[in-house]
Scaffold this motif. Structure first.
Motif, short mmCIF file in Angstrom:
data_model
loop_
_atom_site.label_atom_id
_atom_site.label_comp_id
_atom_site.label_asym_id
_atom_site.label_seq_id
_atom_site.Cartn_x
_atom_site.Cartn_y
_atom_site.Cartn_z
N THR A 78 -64.54 56.56 41.75
CA THR A 78 -64.32 57.87 41.11
C THR A 78 -62.85 58.22 41.22
O THR A 78 -62.26 58.14 42.31
N ALA A 129 -63.13 58.49 45.50
CA ALA A 129 -64.36 57.96 46.15
C ALA A 129 -64.64 56.57 45.64
O ALA A 129 -64.25 56.21 44.52
N GLN A 130 -65.28 55.78 46.48
CA GLN A 130 -65.74 54.46 46.05
C GLN A 130 -66.96 54.10 46.88
O GLN A 130 -67.05 54.47 48.04
N LYS A 131 -67.92 53.44 46.24
CA LYS A 131 -69.11 53.03 46.99
C LYS A 131 -69.81 51.90 46.26
O LYS A 131 -69.57 51.70 45.06
#
Ligand code: ADP
Ligand code: MG
Length: 586
Positions: free
Chosen positions: A125, A133-135
């Motif tokens: 994101t 953000a990262q996931k």
């Protein structure tokens, strides 16, 4: 005191983004191009509120790994070239590595991506250019990018976004262009939750017209006769004379599969229709130039919407020629056959034919277009031959006569052929004026004609007297509000010049913004068409047998004979099959 400051990176990026991203359609274009570069063959584009609320593009391409999914948002991050020299042979859309960086700098972006062999995907994101953000996520192979809050970091630019419908239309045209350039890709387009297009792969461009427009439109599209030159090749489809639009937006041009704008090429396409389109009407066309990459510079426009050819003229001329030939071939197939007379009172042999009369027939024929050439081979002379019925040929026609003092009726094997005498004569004269430009005789008027016009019109017209002179019309000003016509071409002897002069004033005012050559060819076309219209026989004129035969003979050696200069058809076939169906014989 020093005045120069180095802008913070984020500010500079927002400014640079403006070059690439001006409106939602620019984002859609960059994302679809990335999907195609990633080898996708199924692409879904979804927009809300003309792209102003959100844009998402989902593809089934290669996807990205963890590192690339983060890196792709950095400026100058590209997997497509490593140095400027690669540009000469580039086959991908992207190469600057700035689209995602620019989009991310001015909006909120969510990326989901997964490579086919990977067990899980990654979600990144980004807000205003920064990864927030990262996931890991479960997602299908390929890439999906969702853009929201467009231009929230640059409110000044947001103000320039147009109404929903305008932004929607830009995106819709873009979708059309991609569908045409990539018939092998499945495109789906959803706008405000409605599926507008669902276009599985097709094998022909014409099928794309059925998917994007209607089946009827598709039936009016003609495949271009393919034209191959040393360094380039032209392919595509164009609409026939009867299917036109009121603007040029139906003309799509591609260079090595890139959709480009090019005023000159689109004018060449229109010019290929010669003078057969009605004023203010434009064709539909989809024209692809496949060219040696070293013959074109694709790097001259920030959004790569324009290109520069090394030899533009040759491409323009070829496009014009190809369009013209395609129309001619298609139209002569539609009308099918030239017309001959079976009656003894034929144009070429009032008596029993002799070798000499057939020589003269052959002479007439040798000046005629290709579809009459078959007649040159074997003159059908036999001692008992009473009527010049044409052998070498499945079909002949008989002049029945004139109907309603307007139409010539011809009996053909496959139906009743009607010719509009005015439209046909207009075309004959128009072409004659064009080819015999310099040799058309003129007459000096014993009693010069006076034409009244306004002072403003006279001022507008005076610099253009030479245009009239080229048509053998000599004008002189007389006082502030009158013109004297000193001499005219013979064919205008019986007609009033008022109309031509007043219409020409209006055309000058309408077209004077055009570039010199285009202006002069447009004006000459209109003037010729108007002169042909004034001098031609009219609907309601009774024609003698000789006049009708002369008209038909002239028509069948005239180029572009299938329509008048204003685009109306000159002839029309009522098929025998249709007649028999009406009488319930079929
Ligand atoms: P460019 O296309 O000029 O290389 P972009 O900013 O558009 O620059 O994209 C940066 C990089 O991100 C691309 O070079 C490509 O490696 C990767 N990328 C972008 N979109 C996709 C996609 N849909 N699928 C796979 N890779 C992508
Ligand atoms: Mg790109």
């Amino acid at each position: 005191m020093a005045k120069i400051k180095i802008l913070p990176v984020h500010e500079a990026q927002k400014i640079a983004a403006g070059e690439v991203i001006e409106r939602p359609a620019n984002i859609v274009k960059e994302l679809i191009e990335n999907a195609i570069d990633a080898g996708a063959h199924h692409i879904i584009v979804e927009i809300k509120d003309g792209g102003k609320e959100s844009i998402s593009v989902t593809d089934n391409g290669s996807g990205m790994d963890y590192d690339d999914a983060r890196l792709c948002f950095a400026k100058h991050a590209t997997s497509k070239i490593s140095s400027i020299t690669d540009l000469e042979q580039i086959s991908s859309f992207g190469f600057r590595g700035e689209a995602l960086a620019s989009i991310a700098a001015v909006s909120n972006v969510t990326l989901n991506t997964k490579e086919a062999h990977a067990h899980e995907g990654i979600q990144v994101t980004v807000s205003a250019g920064t990864i927030i953000a990262q996931k890991t996520v479960a997602c299908p192979a390929g890439t999906s990018i969702v853009i929201t809050d467009l231009f929230y970091t640059v409110p000044a630019r947001k103000k320039f976004l147009k109404a929903r419908d305008t932004e929607f239309r830009h995106i819709q045209s873009l979708l059309h262009a991609f569908c045409f350039a990539y018939p092998n890709i499945h495109f789906k387009f959803i706008s405000d939750d409605a599926v507008l297009y669902n276009c599985p792969p097709v094998t022909s461009l014409i099928d794309r017209y059925t998917q994007l427009y209607t089946h009827t439109t598709a039936t009016h599209m003609l495949p271009l006769i393919m034209c191959k030159k040393d360094s380039f090749q032209i392919t595509g489809v164009i609409s026939d004379l009867t299917h036109t639009r009121f603007d040029r937006n139906g003309i799509f041009l591609f260079v090595n599969k890139r959709w480009i704008r090019n005023q000159k090429l689109s004018s060449s396409t229109i010019a290929g229709y010669a003078s057969t389109l009605q004023p203010g009407r434009f064709p539909l066309a989809c024209i692809e130039v496949a060219i040696d990459p070293t013959e074109v510079d694709i790097n001259i426009h920030p959004r790569k919407e324009e290109v520069q050819f090394v030899h533009p003229r040759s491409i323009e001329q070829t496009v014009q020629q190809t369009v013209k030939q395609t129309l001619e071939v298609a139209l002569s197939e539609r009308v099918k056959q030239p017309v001959y007379f079976e009656s003894p009172r034929t144009f070429f042999t009032p008596h029993q034919p002799t070798a000499a009369s057939y020589q003269s027939l052959q002479h007439t024929i040798s000046t005629q277009p290709k579809d009459l050439e078959f007649l040159n081979s074997t003159p059908p002379i036999t001692p008992h031959y009473q009527q010049p019925i044409i052998h070498t040929h499945e079909q002949s026609a008989r002049l029945i006569g004139q109907y309603n003092k307007t139409y010539l009726l011809l009996e053909q094997e496959d139906g009743l052929f009607l010719i509009d005498q005015h439209a046909a004569h207009e075309r004959i004269l128009y072409e004659e004026f064009a080819t015999r430009f310099d040799t058309i005789p003129s007459v000096a008027l014993l009693f010069p004609i006076m034409v009244h016009i306004s002072k403003e019109a006279l001022e507008l017209l005076m610099p253009y007297f030479a245009l009239f002179e080229q048509h053998k019309i000599i004008l002189e000003p007389f006082g502030n509000e009158q013109l004297i016509v000193q001499s005219i071409p013979v064919h205008l002897k019986e007609t009033s010049l008022d109309d031509l002069i007043h219409k020409t004033i209006a055309w000058i005012a309408e077209y004077k913004h055009l570039e010199q050559t285009e202006f002069s060819s447009t004006l000459h076309h209109h003037m010729r068409a108007q002169m042909a219209c004034s001098a031609a026989v009219k609907a309601g004129d009774e024609l003698t047998q000789e006049k009708m035969e002369q008209l038909l003979r002239d028509l069948f050696k005239t180029p572009n004979r299938l329509s008048c200069p204003h685009g109306r058809p000159t002839g029309w076939l009522l098929p025998l099959y249709e007649i028999e169906k009406k009488f319930k014989r079929k």
